[in-house]
Scaffold this motif. Structure first.
Motif, PDB file in Angstrom:
ATOM      1  N   GLU A 314       0.820  -1.204   0.000  1.00  0.00           N
ATOM      2  CA  GLU A 314       0.000   0.000   0.000  1.00  0.00           C
ATOM      3  C   GLU A 314       0.864   1.269   0.000  1.00  0.00           C
ATOM      4  O   GLU A 314       0.634   2.178  -0.798  1.00  0.00           O
ATOM      5  N   ASP A 315       1.865   1.294   0.881  1.00  0.00           N
ATOM      6  CA  ASP A 315       2.671   2.509   1.003  1.00  0.00           C
ATOM      7  C   ASP A 315       3.571   2.727  -0.198  1.00  0.00           C
ATOM      8  O   ASP A 315       3.737   3.846  -0.676  1.00  0.00           O
ATOM      9  N   GLU A 316       4.173   1.644  -0.694  1.00  0.00           N
ATOM     10  CA  GLU A 316       5.175   1.816  -1.743  1.00  0.00           C
ATOM     11  C   GLU A 316       4.587   1.728  -3.149  1.00  0.00           C
ATOM     12  O   GLU A 316       5.144   2.271  -4.086  1.00  0.00           O
ATOM     13  N   TYR A 317       3.486   0.978  -3.291  1.00  0.00           N
ATOM     14  CA  TYR A 317       2.962   0.772  -4.642  1.00  0.00           C
ATOM     15  C   TYR A 317       1.508   1.223  -4.809  1.00  0.00           C
ATOM     16  O   TYR A 317       0.954   1.111  -5.906  1.00  0.00           O
ATOM     17  N   GLY A 318       0.880   1.702  -3.730  1.00  0.00           N
ATOM     18  CA  GLY A 318      -0.509   2.147  -3.840  1.00  0.00           C
ATOM     19  C   GLY A 318      -1.475   1.018  -4.154  1.00  0.00           C
ATOM     20  O   GLY A 318      -2.525   1.220  -4.763  1.00  0.00           O
ATOM     21  N   VAL A 319      -1.108  -0.202  -3.773  1.00  0.00           N
ATOM     22  CA  VAL A 319      -1.945  -1.367  -4.059  1.00  0.00           C
ATOM     23  C   VAL A 319      -2.583  -1.867  -2.759  1.00  0.00           C
ATOM     24  O   VAL A 319      -1.888  -2.094  -1.771  1.00  0.00           O
ATOM     25  N   LYS A 320      -3.886  -2.009  -2.780  1.00  0.00           N
ATOM     26  CA  LYS A 320      -4.605  -2.475  -1.603  1.00  0.00           C
ATOM     27  C   LYS A 320      -4.610  -4.005  -1.572  1.00  0.00           C
ATOM     28  O   LYS A 320      -4.998  -4.646  -2.551  1.00  0.00           O
ATOM     29  N   MET A 321      -4.185  -4.574  -0.447  1.00  0.00           N
ATOM     30  CA  MET A 321      -4.327  -6.032  -0.285  1.00  0.00           C
ATOM     31  C   MET A 321      -5.605  -6.290   0.489  1.00  0.00           C
ATOM     32  O   MET A 321      -5.835  -5.694   1.545  1.00  0.00           O
ATOM     33  N   GLU A 322      -6.415  -7.182  -0.014  1.00  0.00           N
ATOM     34  CA  GLU A 322      -7.681  -7.488   0.639  1.00  0.00           C
ATOM     35  C   GLU A 322      -7.714  -8.963   1.017  1.00  0.00           C
ATOM     36  O   GLU A 322      -7.547  -9.833   0.168  1.00  0.00           O
ATOM     37  N   MET A 336     -14.749 -11.420   3.115  1.00  0.00           N
ATOM     38  CA  MET A 336     -13.745 -10.446   2.672  1.00  0.00           C
ATOM     39  C   MET A 336     -13.556  -9.461   3.813  1.00  0.00           C
ATOM     40  O   MET A 336     -14.512  -9.128   4.508  1.00  0.00           O
ATOM     41  N   SER A 337     -12.336  -8.969   3.970  1.00  0.00           N
ATOM     42  CA  SER A 337     -12.097  -8.039   5.072  1.00  0.00           C
ATOM     43  C   SER A 337     -11.780  -6.643   4.589  1.00  0.00           C
ATOM     44  O   SER A 337     -10.682  -6.378   4.111  1.00  0.00           O
ATOM     45  N   ARG A 338     -12.783  -5.793   4.690  1.00  0.00           N
ATOM     46  CA  ARG A 338     -12.589  -4.367   4.441  1.00  0.00           C
ATOM     47  C   ARG A 338     -13.244  -3.632   5.600  1.00  0.00           C
ATOM     48  O   ARG A 338     -14.285  -4.060   6.087  1.00  0.00           O
ATOM     49  N   PRO A 339     -12.641  -2.531   6.069  1.00  0.00           N
ATOM     50  CA  PRO A 339     -13.296  -1.787   7.154  1.00  0.00           C
ATOM     51  C   PRO A 339     -14.669  -1.286   6.704  1.00  0.00           C
ATOM     52  O   PRO A 339     -14.861  -0.962   5.532  1.00  0.00           O
ATOM     53  N   LYS A 340     -15.619  -1.234   7.650  1.00  0.00           N
ATOM     54  CA  LYS A 340     -16.935  -0.664   7.326  1.00  0.00           C
ATOM     55  C   LYS A 340     -16.831   0.854   7.274  1.00  0.00           C
ATOM     56  O   LYS A 340     -16.025   1.462   7.989  1.00  0.00           O
ATOM     57  N   SER A 341     -17.700   1.447   6.485  1.00  0.00           N
ATOM     58  CA  SER A 341     -17.691   2.912   6.367  1.00  0.00           C
ATOM     59  C   SER A 341     -18.069   3.577   7.687  1.00  0.00           C
ATOM     60  O   SER A 341     -17.751   4.735   7.916  1.00  0.00           O
ATOM     61  N   THR A 342     -18.747   2.848   8.560  1.00  0.00           N
ATOM     62  CA  THR A 342     -19.182   3.418   9.837  1.00  0.00           C
ATOM     63  C   THR A 342     -18.098   3.346  10.909  1.00  0.00           C
ATOM     64  O   THR A 342     -18.280   3.847  12.010  1.00  0.00           O
ATOM     65  N   MET A 343     -16.982   2.675  10.601  1.00  0.00           N
ATOM     66  CA  MET A 343     -15.939   2.524  11.608  1.00  0.00           C
ATOM     67  C   MET A 343     -15.129   3.799  11.734  1.00  0.00           C
ATOM     68  O   MET A 343     -14.765   4.414  10.737  1.00  0.00           O
ATOM     69  N   GLY A 347      -5.960   6.387  12.701  1.00  0.00           N
ATOM     70  CA  GLY A 347      -4.636   5.968  12.252  1.00  0.00           C
ATOM     71  C   GLY A 347      -4.738   4.660  11.487  1.00  0.00           C
ATOM     72  O   GLY A 347      -5.727   3.944  11.580  1.00  0.00           O
ATOM     73  N   ASP A 348      -3.711   4.328  10.760  1.00  0.00           N
ATOM     74  CA  ASP A 348      -3.818   3.153   9.901  1.00  0.00           C
ATOM     75  C   ASP A 348      -3.587   1.843  10.653  1.00  0.00           C
ATOM     76  O   ASP A 348      -3.866   0.775  10.157  1.00  0.00           O
ATOM     77  N   GLY A 349      -3.065   1.915  11.880  1.00  0.00           N
ATOM     78  CA  GLY A 349      -2.865   0.699  12.664  1.00  0.00           C
ATOM     79  C   GLY A 349      -4.172  -0.052  12.838  1.00  0.00           C
ATOM     80  O   GLY A 349      -4.264  -1.244  12.548  1.00  0.00           O
ATOM     81  N   GLU A 350      -5.205   0.672  13.255  1.00  0.00           N
ATOM     82  CA  GLU A 350      -6.507   0.031  13.446  1.00  0.00           C
ATOM     83  C   GLU A 350      -7.076  -0.507  12.148  1.00  0.00           C
ATOM     84  O   GLU A 350      -7.714  -1.548  12.117  1.00  0.00           O
ATOM     85  N   SER A 351      -6.847   0.253  11.084  1.00  0.00           N
ATOM     86  CA  SER A 351      -7.338  -0.199   9.789  1.00  0.00           C
ATOM     87  C   SER A 351      -6.691  -1.524   9.396  1.00  0.00           C
ATOM     88  O   SER A 351      -7.363  -2.453   8.943  1.00  0.00           O
ATOM     89  N   TYR A 352      -5.379  -1.641   9.594  1.00  0.00           N
ATOM     90  CA  TYR A 352      -4.698  -2.897   9.260  1.00  0.00           C
ATOM     91  C   TYR A 352      -5.158  -4.032  10.161  1.00  0.00           C
ATOM     92  O   TYR A 352      -5.205  -5.185   9.735  1.00  0.00           O
ATOM     93  N   GLU A 353      -5.471  -3.678  11.408  1.00  0.00           N
ATOM     94  CA  GLU A 353      -5.950  -4.728  12.311  1.00  0.00           C
ATOM     95  C   GLU A 353      -7.247  -5.340  11.770  1.00  0.00           C
ATOM     96  O   GLU A 353      -7.410  -6.554  11.751  1.00  0.00           O
ATOM     97  N   VAL A 354      -8.140  -4.470  11.296  1.00  0.00           N
ATOM     98  CA  VAL A 354      -9.393  -4.967  10.718  1.00  0.00           C
ATOM     99  C   VAL A 354      -9.096  -5.749   9.435  1.00  0.00           C
ATOM    100  O   VAL A 354      -9.599  -6.850   9.226  1.00  0.00           O
ATOM    101  N   ARG A 355      -8.239  -5.169   8.598  1.00  0.00           N
ATOM    102  CA  ARG A 355      -8.010  -5.760   7.284  1.00  0.00           C
ATOM    103  C   ARG A 355      -7.205  -7.050   7.364  1.00  0.00           C
ATOM    104  O   ARG A 355      -7.175  -7.825   6.403  1.00  0.00           O
ATOM    105  N   SER A 356      -6.553  -7.287   8.498  1.00  0.00           N
ATOM    106  CA  SER A 356      -5.796  -8.531   8.648  1.00  0.00           C
ATOM    107  C   SER A 356      -6.694  -9.704   9.037  1.00  0.00           C
ATOM    108  O   SER A 356      -6.250 -10.849   9.019  1.00  0.00           O
ATOM    109  N   LYS A 357      -7.907  -9.401   9.430  1.00  0.00           N
ATOM    110  CA  LYS A 357      -8.828 -10.494   9.768  1.00  0.00           C
ATOM    111  C   LYS A 357      -9.384 -11.136   8.496  1.00  0.00           C
ATOM    112  O   LYS A 357      -9.089 -10.685   7.389  1.00  0.00           O
ATOM    113  N   GLN A 358     -10.182 -12.190   8.695  1.00  0.00           N
ATOM    114  CA  GLN A 358     -10.770 -12.826   7.515  1.00  0.00           C
ATOM    115  C   GLN A 358     -12.028 -12.084   7.080  1.00  0.00           C
ATOM    116  O   GLN A 358     -12.494 -12.234   5.966  1.00  0.00           O
ATOM    117  N   GLY A 359     -12.600 -11.272   7.988  1.00  0.00           N
ATOM    118  CA  GLY A 359     -13.594 -10.301   7.555  1.00  0.00           C
ATOM    119  C   GLY A 359     -15.044 -10.687   7.714  1.00  0.00           C
ATOM    120  O   GLY A 359     -15.403 -11.532   8.536  1.00  0.00           O
TER     121      GLY A 359
END
Lengths: 549, 549
Positions: A314-322, A336-343, A347-359
């Motif tokens: 994401e940081d180096e290539y602008g590519v989202k891993m899902e 699929m694991s993407r954060p909900k719009s209501t969340m 900071g991006d730490g929490e976002s990665y925590e969500v996105r690292s789950k199976q979703g």
């Protein structure tokens, strides 16, 4: 009411509404490029040829092939003529291939040039097989007067297509007719087959195309790196067709260089595969560079991608891993694991925590998580249990496996649940996180220890390349964790270092009773850690540490 | 194999994975806001209440209601309990409502406060109806000792919900069970009913959610202006739920002010409705201003939006208008018009030309276009023919209408085609364009003249508000076009002006033989031009011009 759910309209849509759209394929003999229009014509010829080889409605067409246009053609020709496409993993050992082809009793085999040897070796066991078609150019077909012992009824794919006129029309096919077949990777016991009906593939592909899942649109350029012998390549051959998207098939055992080249040359926007592919790709990019500017998303499944890898893409290539979760039994994508719009993620730490789950479970499915007593566990992000799922895209039996069908499913008035064998937590937001395979979970003194959690933590250590944690038997605690670790070259991290590293985040009784340093974690044919093999390898390890100390 | 395709998993997903997500509803009594969690609880209470009123699996629950949260609750409660939701257009004349409710033999009616009068007037004819529930607050329920003649078994929606505990679980429902019902708007003859099974709604909603169709994602805020009594509000109540998107229901007869306020306050990203809604909205914005910055897309169906309106929304408000085509018989969305990524459109003129068509057939469907002799016409953008469609989301019969079932469908080995009654061209790229309704097309001296094309052209004239073109009988040419035009206030354009205006683009024999200036084009209850009524109104018009002169 209404027409049956079959694959015919998907084929209709791509070939009639997008006849000019390109299909790109890397093959054993080079790169091919044609249009959906030509694809349609070749699928019709292939159907005609298969019919001439004796394939009838209800027959099974087995394939041993990589991701290329000929395999893609078979994905449609067989189901459209009422037959069943049975994709076989060509990386398996002979005894597994033999079991799978004979268990399914395939009628015809379509095989890649590099799988011809396998077929020749196993030919005597393949009683059901009446013809073998080599999915390559003519020079890839062995001479019939070769010195091979096996006298195969072998045909060249291209000359078969040349020799047969396209079929005019497709027969009416029942939506409950089996259209696909796949075998589980089988880390326990022999691989088990599952069958996908026309209706199941239709339903799953439509679901997979929605924004909640793969989100495939007409302007996408989709490169499935996940092999076509692996759960319908997560349905991409069907989702690209129904969407009218441009597919790019990366061919036989593609390496990072092949993948980067295809992304650059074809403008790939979406790709998908297991984590190791993307870890290797990063290494390649570090060394050689590459332009990923067209690429928007990588869908990762099979196992979890390290958070560091997600960050770097994401940081180096602008590519989202899902992250996606799925099984052969759920026809791939089941969450699929993407954060909900209501969340409100600070900071991006929490976002990665969500996105690292199976979703979040995909549309059309239902789930529950149950403990050993069959009681549902709360969605608190901590309580463990086995994940049960059901829905129109979840199989409700294994092919001719009455014992597994007794143990692996459970009925209630709402339908049949599949017991996934995945031990998970679900958080307050409904996100699934796999903490273990049911058979790998470690039960120490009545408490569960997640081997996967320990592994992920260990693999976050800078000197660790791979880590697998397995249970070993223990007189007092029944089971205890043992870590098997591959050290980074030139480093000398030791067991005590790693126990201390883990002690920051885990209770003492979770810490492995020893760490064995090994050369490599054994893997299954699909690249997953083969813990069954690992447990056999280590047998009776020394356990210098005791829990709680 | 696998679980049936029913609506249960859609309900499961919204209420379990998005319990915190808001549902917004403008009602007769003000605005309501609650969560999917509360929605779930209320659906369970409604099911319990309906059961207490005698509703059983297989029964029909009729509704006469606008777009609000109670109606949304009924969209799930009835199907989940195995009953059938039958949405009735509350704008219809009494005789049509009477026909529809008695033809369907509804068991219970859920009605809006402003439809109670209708039910009281027609009560004596409603033999099948056992209870009437008023979808409003308690003060919207008429006193049982009112002076009305009809002694209705009438209940208040909210007190029913208060009085009943939520059901614990849903029964297993067969995917072929009827779950929805709708009547065609019936510009010819009496409205005809069609039934949607659980499987059809599941399949259509999943398709509708894909990027190729409505493209509904979790972060969307969706306001269906298309009424919920109109083809399941184009499936939005189901697509928002499966996607976990936030729905905004605009309530009883919303005007432009209501719509702009809801867009602004709720951050609506996607809305949908017939063109008149959006034409009125532009007028409102011109006068009062408004903030549409959240709005990304307006899906337009029912009839074509004028190109000028599409342009204005895009240029002035950054909102994309997307044309959709569909019918009650195709469960709404059957095609969408967006340019393909492979098209090389120079300038926005060409883009609007593509986007003004009805577009590309949706995934899961097949089509053909046939002429009077039943032969398929070429896709050249010029050849006319009737559009035939089929697929799992296309009905294959009308409810108890054996004659229509004989004439409006055609079988072949691939399944049953619906004859849509739409006369279309298809261009080289596969884009459908409706040129007429089969019954409105004008056949002059053996040649077809498109009434819709003439209308659209006339409505592009600056002094014309509305234009409808109908055929009138002619001794020599069998049929000739007559234009009925509503002039802009204060202008005095005449017949000769308009014929000259058309003469720029059409052959002389296409020019209407007269132009009648009228006050208003009569409309059906769904806002379409009622040409049947128009033809009756004008009867024997003067035809001063003759073709070719």
């Amino acid at each position: 009411m209404a027409t049956d759910l079959t694959l015919r309209p998907f084929f209709w849509r791509a070939t009639n509404l997008f006849p000019e759209k390109e299909v790109v394929s890397r093959t054993h003999q080079g790169q091919t490029r044609y249009t959906y229009g030509e694809f349609g014509e070749r699928v019709r010829r292939l159907a005609s040829a298969l019919e001439a080889l004796g394939v009838e409605s209800g027959d099974r067409v087995g394939t041993l092939g990589w991701n290329h246009h000929r395999h893609f053609e078979a994905y449609y020709a067989a189901p459209l003529m009422g037959a069943q496409l049975h994709t076989v993993n060509l990386l398996l050992h002979d005894d597994h291939v033999e079991h799978i082809v004979t268990d399914a009793a395939d009628d015809v085999l379509l095989v890649d040039p590099d799988a011809v040897d396998t077929v020749e070796r196993l030919w005597d066991a393949f009683d059901s097989v009446e013809a073998v078609v080599v999915m390559g150019d003519e020079d890839a077909v062995p001479d019939s007067d070769s010195d091979s012992d096996a006298d195969l009824p072998i045909y060249g794919y291209e000359s078969l297509l040349d020799d047969h006129d396209p079929v005019d029309s497709w027969p009416g096919v029942d939506e409950d007719a089996p259209a696909g077949m796949c075998y589980t990777s089988g880390t326990t016991g022999k691989p088990k087959g599952v069958e996908y009906t026309q209706k199941m593939i239709y339903s799953h592909a439509m679901m997979a195309a929605t924004p909640a899942a793969q989100n495939v649109d007409e302007d996408d350029v989709v490169m499935p790196v996940v092999p076509m012998f692996h759960v319908n390549a997560w349905e991409f051959p069907y989702t690209v067709t129904l969407a009218g998207a441009k597919p790019v098939f990366p061919g036989p055992s593609p390496d990072s260089e092949d993948l980067v080249r295809l992304i650059e040359e074809e403008g790939v926007t979406l790709t998908a595969g297991v984590p190791t592919v993307w870890i290797d790709l990063l290494d390649y990019l570090d060394e050689h560079g590459g332009d990923l500017s067209s690429l928007e998303r990588i869908i990762v499944g099979g196992s979890a991608a390290p958070r560091q890898v997600m960050r770097r893409f994401e940081d180096e290539y602008g590519v989202k891993m899902e992250h996606a979760w799925g099984m052969t039994e759920t026809m791939s994508i089941g969450s699929m694991s993407r954060p909900k719009s209501t969340m409100d993620l600070d900071g991006d730490g929490e976002s990665y925590e969500v996105r690292s789950k199976q979703g979040l479970l995909s549309p059309g499915l239902e789930m529950k998580v149950v403990d050993d007593d069959g009681e549902e566990v709360p969605w608190d992000g901590e309580s463990f249990g086995e994940l049960y799922v059901r829905g129109p895209t979840v199989v409700d039996e294994y092919f001719e496996r009455p014992e597994a069908n007794e143990t692996d499913f459970e009925d209630d008035e709402g339908g049949r649940w599949l017991k996934t064998g995945d031990v998970v937590t679900v958080d307050e937001n409904g996100y699934i996180e796999i903490v273990d395979r049911a058979k790998d979970v470690i039960k120490s003194g009545g408490e569960w220890i997640s081997s996967i959690e320990l592994e992920n933590e260990l693999m976050g250590h800078e000197d660790v390349v791979e880590a697998a944690v397995v249970s070993v038997s223990h007189e007092r605690w029944q089971e205890r964790p043992l870590a098997c670790v591959v050290r980074k070259e030139g480093t000398d991290v030791d067991a005590e270092d790693l126990r201390e590293f883990l002690a920051d985040d885990y209770p003492k009784w979770w810490l492995p009773d020893n760490v064995l340093f090994i050369e490599e974690v054994p893997k299954t044919a699909t690249g997953k850690f083969d813990k069954k093999q690992l447990r056999e390898d280590i047998e009776d390890p020394d356990l210098p540490y005791t829990p709680g100390e």
